[in-house]
Scaffold this motif. Structure first.
Motif, short mmCIF file in Angstrom:
data_model
loop_
_atom_site.label_atom_id
_atom_site.label_comp_id
_atom_site.label_asym_id
_atom_site.label_seq_id
_atom_site.Cartn_x
_atom_site.Cartn_y
_atom_site.Cartn_z
N VAL A 17 0.85 -1.20 0.00
CA VAL A 17 0.00 0.00 0.00
C VAL A 17 0.88 1.25 0.00
N ALA A 18 1.88 1.27 0.89
CA ALA A 18 2.78 2.43 0.97
C ALA A 18 3.53 2.63 -0.35
N ALA A 19 4.01 1.55 -0.94
CA ALA A 19 4.75 1.65 -2.20
C ALA A 19 3.86 2.16 -3.32
N SER A 20 2.62 1.72 -3.33
CA SER A 20 1.68 2.18 -4.36
C SER A 20 1.43 3.68 -4.23
N ILE A 21 1.28 4.15 -3.01
CA ILE A 21 1.06 5.58 -2.79
C ILE A 21 2.32 6.37 -3.14
N ARG A 22 3.49 5.82 -2.79
CA ARG A 22 4.75 6.48 -3.19
C ARG A 22 4.83 6.61 -4.70
N GLY A 23 4.41 5.57 -5.41
CA GLY A 23 4.41 5.61 -6.86
C GLY A 23 3.49 6.71 -7.40
N GLU A 24 2.33 6.86 -6.78
CA GLU A 24 1.41 7.93 -7.18
C GLU A 24 2.06 9.30 -6.97
N LEU A 25 2.78 9.44 -5.87
CA LEU A 25 3.49 10.70 -5.58
C LEU A 25 4.63 10.92 -6.59
N ALA A 26 5.38 9.86 -6.84
CA ALA A 26 6.53 9.98 -7.74
C ALA A 26 6.10 10.34 -9.15
N HIS A 27 4.94 9.85 -9.57
CA HIS A 27 4.44 10.14 -10.92
C HIS A 27 3.53 11.37 -10.93
N GLN A 28 3.53 12.07 -9.82
CA GLN A 28 2.79 13.33 -9.67
C GLN A 28 1.30 13.19 -9.93
N ARG A 29 0.75 12.01 -9.64
CA ARG A 29 -0.70 11.85 -9.68
C ARG A 29 -1.30 12.27 -8.34
N LEU A 30 -0.45 12.45 -7.34
CA LEU A 30 -0.80 13.04 -6.06
C LEU A 30 0.20 14.15 -5.79
N GLY A 31 -0.26 15.21 -5.19
CA GLY A 31 0.64 16.33 -4.91
C GLY A 31 0.36 16.94 -3.56
N PRO A 32 1.17 17.92 -3.18
CA PRO A 32 1.02 18.59 -1.89
C PRO A 32 -0.41 19.09 -1.67
N GLY A 33 -0.92 18.78 -0.48
CA GLY A 33 -2.26 19.20 -0.11
C GLY A 33 -3.36 18.21 -0.47
N ASP A 34 -3.04 17.24 -1.32
CA ASP A 34 -4.05 16.24 -1.68
C ASP A 34 -4.36 15.35 -0.48
N HIS A 35 -5.61 14.93 -0.41
CA HIS A 35 -6.05 14.04 0.66
C HIS A 35 -6.03 12.59 0.17
N LEU A 36 -5.54 11.70 1.00
CA LEU A 36 -5.63 10.28 0.71
C LEU A 36 -7.00 9.78 1.17
N PRO A 37 -7.45 8.67 0.64
CA PRO A 37 -8.73 8.13 1.09
C PRO A 37 -8.68 7.81 2.58
N ALA A 38 -9.83 7.87 3.22
CA ALA A 38 -9.90 7.45 4.62
C ALA A 38 -9.44 6.00 4.71
N ALA A 39 -8.75 5.67 5.79
CA ALA A 39 -8.19 4.33 5.95
C ALA A 39 -9.26 3.25 5.83
N ARG A 40 -10.39 3.49 6.45
CA ARG A 40 -11.48 2.50 6.41
C ARG A 40 -11.98 2.32 4.97
N GLU A 41 -12.13 3.41 4.25
CA GLU A 41 -12.59 3.37 2.86
C GLU A 41 -11.60 2.62 1.97
N LEU A 42 -10.31 2.92 2.13
CA LEU A 42 -9.30 2.24 1.32
C LEU A 42 -9.23 0.76 1.66
N ALA A 43 -9.30 0.45 2.94
CA ALA A 43 -9.26 -0.96 3.37
C ALA A 43 -10.42 -1.74 2.77
N GLU A 44 -11.61 -1.14 2.80
CA GLU A 44 -12.77 -1.82 2.23
C GLU A 44 -12.62 -2.03 0.73
#
Length: 116
Positions: A17-44
């Motif tokens: 999960v952490a690596a996937s999010i790092r990849g999103e950051l590295a490819h600039q699909r996520l940027g400063p100030g963006d919100h990640l999904p709620a943990a419960r929502e992502l887990a589901e």
């Protein structure tokens, strides 16, 4: 944001999960100030335990990539893209080291030698 995991992998789910999010950051699909999904929502959505997602988020927080804010959730920090890019490169380096049979101690020695 697309988080991918492989349940058959030997890599722990929280690391995936952490690596996937790092990849999103590295490819600039996520940027400063963006919100990640709620943990419960992502887990589901991934069909994994919420504590697995929380552990991944804690790891990303410890790396300085996200901030965990009460009632606001996980938010990408201002310097996350640089760290994420570096973390993604390190993940690739470790994967290549494993592929060619280089252990952690030897890899650290190689990196230290190149860093100086």
């Amino acid at each position: 944001m697309l988080v991918r995991i492989d349940p058959s992998s030997t890599v722990p789910l929280y690391e995936q999960v952490a690596a996937s999010i790092r990849g999103e950051l590295a490819h600039q699909r996520l940027g400063p100030g963006d919100h990640l999904p709620a943990a419960r929502e992502l887990a589901e959505s991934l069909r994994i335990n919420v504590h697995t997602v929380l552990r991944a988020y804690a790891k990303l927080r410890d790396e300085g990539l996200i901030e965990l804010r009460r009632r606001r959730g996980a938010v990408v920090t201002g310097h996350a893209s640089d760290h994420a890019r570096l973390a993604a490169l390190v993940d690739d380096l470790i994967a290549e080291a494993r592929r060619v049979g280089v252990g952690p101690d030897e890899l650290v020695t190689i990196v230290r030698g190149k860093y100086q």
